[in-house]
Design an enzyme around this catalytic site. Structure first.
Site: not given
Ligand code: GLA
Length: 763
Positions: A181, A258
């Site tokens: 991210e 995710e």
């Molecule tokens: C993002 C990150 C994860 C986690 C989520 C929230 O998607 O990539 O590692 O921190 O947020 O739980």
């Protein structure tokens, strides 16, 4: 000689037999889908984190995911567990990530690997090792030569462990992620490209590589030769999340890398949950459309020891439990969400799903017992250094623990203000062994009032470090006192304090044992802070939840295993104690409590307590009408319609002020809500919001969904602030920390919301 030769021939044949039985497969991207051995394949991945599950339970949790209907396990590789000291790598035991992948393969599961180097994950410093911070001004997640050199060294070891397990080599690994991210951190294609190159060069040259981001920012760092996947959570509009990707790459397979089943908890705020029906509906929709997904988390587990991170803006340390309101709960049991999801996944699967495996352990109670041994916190001091300027833990080569700063005071005739700039993270201030105040970084505190005192009085500032920030620009989060300490007298004279004796107390089991074994017990000068030890006997072992409600704040070790942080404020009031760390007969517990207790007792219960807040004062709920500021004329106003994404409100002219307020009015059924607000200067550069805080909010939902005001500027688009429907218009006033010149404001409403808004900037 002949026997030896025969032995080698036999061994070679056995090895060849093993390799040829491990038939290789292929995982490719073609005709708009993923293809496994040339046939369309939808990834149904379950995110699990091996450090958050005791190794004896790995196999059970993988089998639970399979029984849920998943075909893949998705993991991060956590750099800071593998290289706890620079250059010393450990991939054994609990850190044996290759073994974890082989276990997944043994149960017919594919694996997606996300080797960072940064992983976020509510994990200490987002997975980066703390010792990187020994270098002043290090550029984390940037092309800083030292950072990149260390990244390559780490990825080389990851390659040695996991590259032999990629699918084309007969292993289970079908995909590998590049960075994590990056769009929510910045824009830096050259850096992301180098991470991609390192990952390729260290053994992942043939496997499918991908980048994950949000629908609103994935273009910022998108590399043309990588696959792009989207991250979003329960309740999101799935079609909307893939709209832009579809426009740019109409034939790419779609994957939600995710899909957030729940959310994480922070100390001092309600436990987070997300509705099971909504979670399952999103998955059902994705499967109907052939969209691949990874359910983050399918089983969250526990951030044992000091591994929980902290969120930012502000400083919001995460609790120890990473239950995440996931389908498989913290101790590996199926929840309502599990059964609902299993039913749905079964409908999308031709074969009958395997039975749900029995739990490896029963759940047990432990009757209340007393911790009768005690050593003061000072007995844990590993070393003391004298330094004129202040030094942080990193400066003094300590990763985690408590640091005590001592100096002598000048004569103070009237009450004065002691400003600690900055106290990371929880401080207690003493004058001659009498506590005069506490400093809680979480609440934005930095000062205490000093009583009048004589020249030579001893000032002690005890600072406990909590998790390092794992999200956003503030990840270089050093611990201890990071700048300076000043006394401001009643007549406004500033006296900077120097000449410190700085003592280090690492938070580890060895240090606790040493402290308790000292026969010349050090005098306690920090109240009842210290090490409490007790024992309990068991006839048979099982999982349990240790209730820490009688203690203040600190760490617990059972039979040498660190269970994690506790804090009386909650919401978490019990710590998960896995039965595999217990033994028949006598078991030892040590509680390191930086606040101390006069009732050192513990007991184990059969269920977790994750949602009991015990706050002295409401820290989130700043709705007192008396603190509502009077507003100037609006700097801008407008209307935002449903599903219209980010809106940019450019002000007719830039306005300078310390406070940024947004007033929202909506007449739809959804009430007023705001997912994100960001500000830009007159040159359209984004203003940092790491120090933003809520000055006033007309109302916030802290009962239904934990939609507190800070969710509007937490930089997480999937969370939002929500005000009561009957209290319109809603007003949120943000303290930006310093005066800022604002040229434009970006606003994002949750999906289905429509609202009119007015913006104000003032002092
Ligand atoms: C993002 C990150 C994860 C986690 C989520 C929230 O998607 O990539 O590692 O921190 O947020 O739980």
């Amino acid at each position: 000689m002949k026997t030896i030769r025969l032995f080698f021939v036999a061994a070679w044949m056995a090895l060849c037999g093993t390799l040829s039985s491990q038939a290789t497969h292929s995982f490719t991207v073609a005709d708009g889908t993923f293809q496994l051995d040339g046939k369309p394949f939808t990834v149904r991945a379950a995110e699990l984190h091996y450090p958050r599950i005791p190794r004896p339970y790995w196999e059970h949790r993988i089998r639970m995911c399979k029984a849920l209907g998943m075909n893949t396990i998705c993991i991060y590789v956590f750099w800071n567990v593998h290289e706890q000291r620079e250059g010393q790598f450990d991939f054994t035991g609990q850190n044996d990530v290759a073994h974890f992948c082989r276990l997944a393969q043994k149960h017919g599961m594919w694996v997606i690997v996300r080797p960072g180097p940064y992983v976020c994950a509510e994990w200490e410093m987002g997975g980066l090792p703390w010792w990187l911070l020994k270098k002043p001004n290090i550029g984390l997640r940037q092309l800083d030569p030292y950072f990149m050199e260390r990244v390559r060294e780490f990825e080389k070891r990851v390659g040695q462990q996991l590259a032999p397990l990629t699918i084309e080599r007969g292993g289970p690994i079908i995909m590998v992620q590049v960075e994590n991210e990056y769009g929510s951190f910045g824009t830096n294609r050259p850096y992301v490209s180098q991470i991609r190159d390192i990952i390729r060069q260290e053994g992942f040259e043939h496997v499918t590589l991908f980048q994950c981001d949000w629908a609103t920012n994935f273009e910022n760092n998108a590399l043309p030769d990588l696959l792009w996947t989207m991250n979003f959570g329960t309740g999101s509009d799935v079609d909307e999340q893939f709209r832009r990707l579809g426009e740019l790459r109409p034939t790419t397979p779609k994957m939600c890398s995710e899909y957030w089943s729940g959310w994480f908890d922070k100390w001092g705020a309600q436990h987070e949950t997300r509705p099971a029906d909504d979670m399952v509906a999103g998955i059902d929709q994705m499967l109907r459309q052939g969209i691949s997904f990874s359910l983050y988390m399918t089983h969250g587990g526990t951030s044992f020891g000091h591994w929980a991170g902290a969120n930012s803006p502000g400083y919001a340390p995460d609790v120890t439990s990473y239950d995440y309101d996931a389908p498989i709960n913290e101790h590996g049991q199926p929840t309502h969400k599990f059964w609902l999801l299993r039913e749905t996944l079964q409908r999308h699967t031709a074969q009958k799903l395997p039975d749900v495996p029995a739990s490896p352990m029963p759940v047990i109670d432990i009757p209340e017992f007393h911790l009768t041994e005690y050593a003061p916190l000072e007995a844990g001091i590993a070393r003391t250094v004298n330094s004129s300027p202040l030094r942080t833990m990193e400066d003094l080569d300590m990763g985690w623990g408590t640091i005590i700063y001592r100096t002598t005071l000048p004569a103070i005739e009237t009450p004065s203000t002691l400003t600690v700039n900055q106290c990371h993270d929880y401080g207690r201030v003493f004058v001659d062994s009498v506590q005069v105040g506490t400093i809680d970084r979480r609440l934005g505190q930095s000062a205490v009032t000093l009583p009048p005192c004589k020249q030579g009085a001893q000032l002690t500032i005890m600072v406990e470090g909590m998790g390092r920030i794992n999200f956003g620009q503030a990840i270089a989060d050093r611990k201890g006192i990071t700048h300076q300490v000043t006394i401001t007298t009643a007549d406004d004279a500033d006296i900077p304090l120097t000449l410190w004796a700085i003592s280090l107390i690492p938070d580890d089991y060895e240090c606790a044992i040493n402290a308790l074994s000292k026969t010349d017990k050090t005098t306690a000068t920090l109240g009842a802070a210290g090490y409490y030890r007790g024992y309990f006997d068991l006839d048979s072992v099982g999982d349990t939840f240790l209730c820490t409600e009688h203690f203040g704040k600190g760490q617990v070790y059972v039979n040498g295993h660190p269970l994690g942080r506790f804090w009386s404020i909650g919401p978490q009031q019990t710590l998960y104690l896995p039965g595999c760390w217990l033994q028949k007969g006598r078991n030892e517990v040590i509680v390191l409590d930086v606040n101390g207790t006069d009732q050192p007792t513990l007991f184990g219960q059969r269920f977790p307590e994750l949602n009991r807040l015990i706050l002295a004062t409401g820290n989130e709920h700043r709705t007192d009408p008396a603190s509502r500021p009077s507003l100037p004329a609006p700097a801008s106003q407008g209307v935002i319609t449903a599903n219209s994404g980010w809106q940019q409100a450019t002000l007719p002219q830039a306005v300078t002020g310390r406070y940024l307020a947004v007033e929202l009015t909506t007449d739809d059924v959804h009430g007023s809500a705001l997912a994100e607000i960001v500000a830009y200067n007159a040159k359209s550069e984004r203003l940092p919001c790491e120090n933003w805080a809520t000055r006033y909010v007309s109302s916030e939902d802290i009962v239904g969904g934990n939609h507190t005001a800070d969710k509007a500027f937490d930089q997480q688009e999937s969370t939002h602030w929500s005000g009561a429907q009957n209290n319109l218009p809603q007003l949120l006033v943000i303290d930006m920390g310093t005066r800022q010149t604002v040229g434009a404001v970006g606003l994002l409403l949750p999906n289905a919301h429509t609202a009119s808004y007015r913006l104000f900037i003032f002092d």
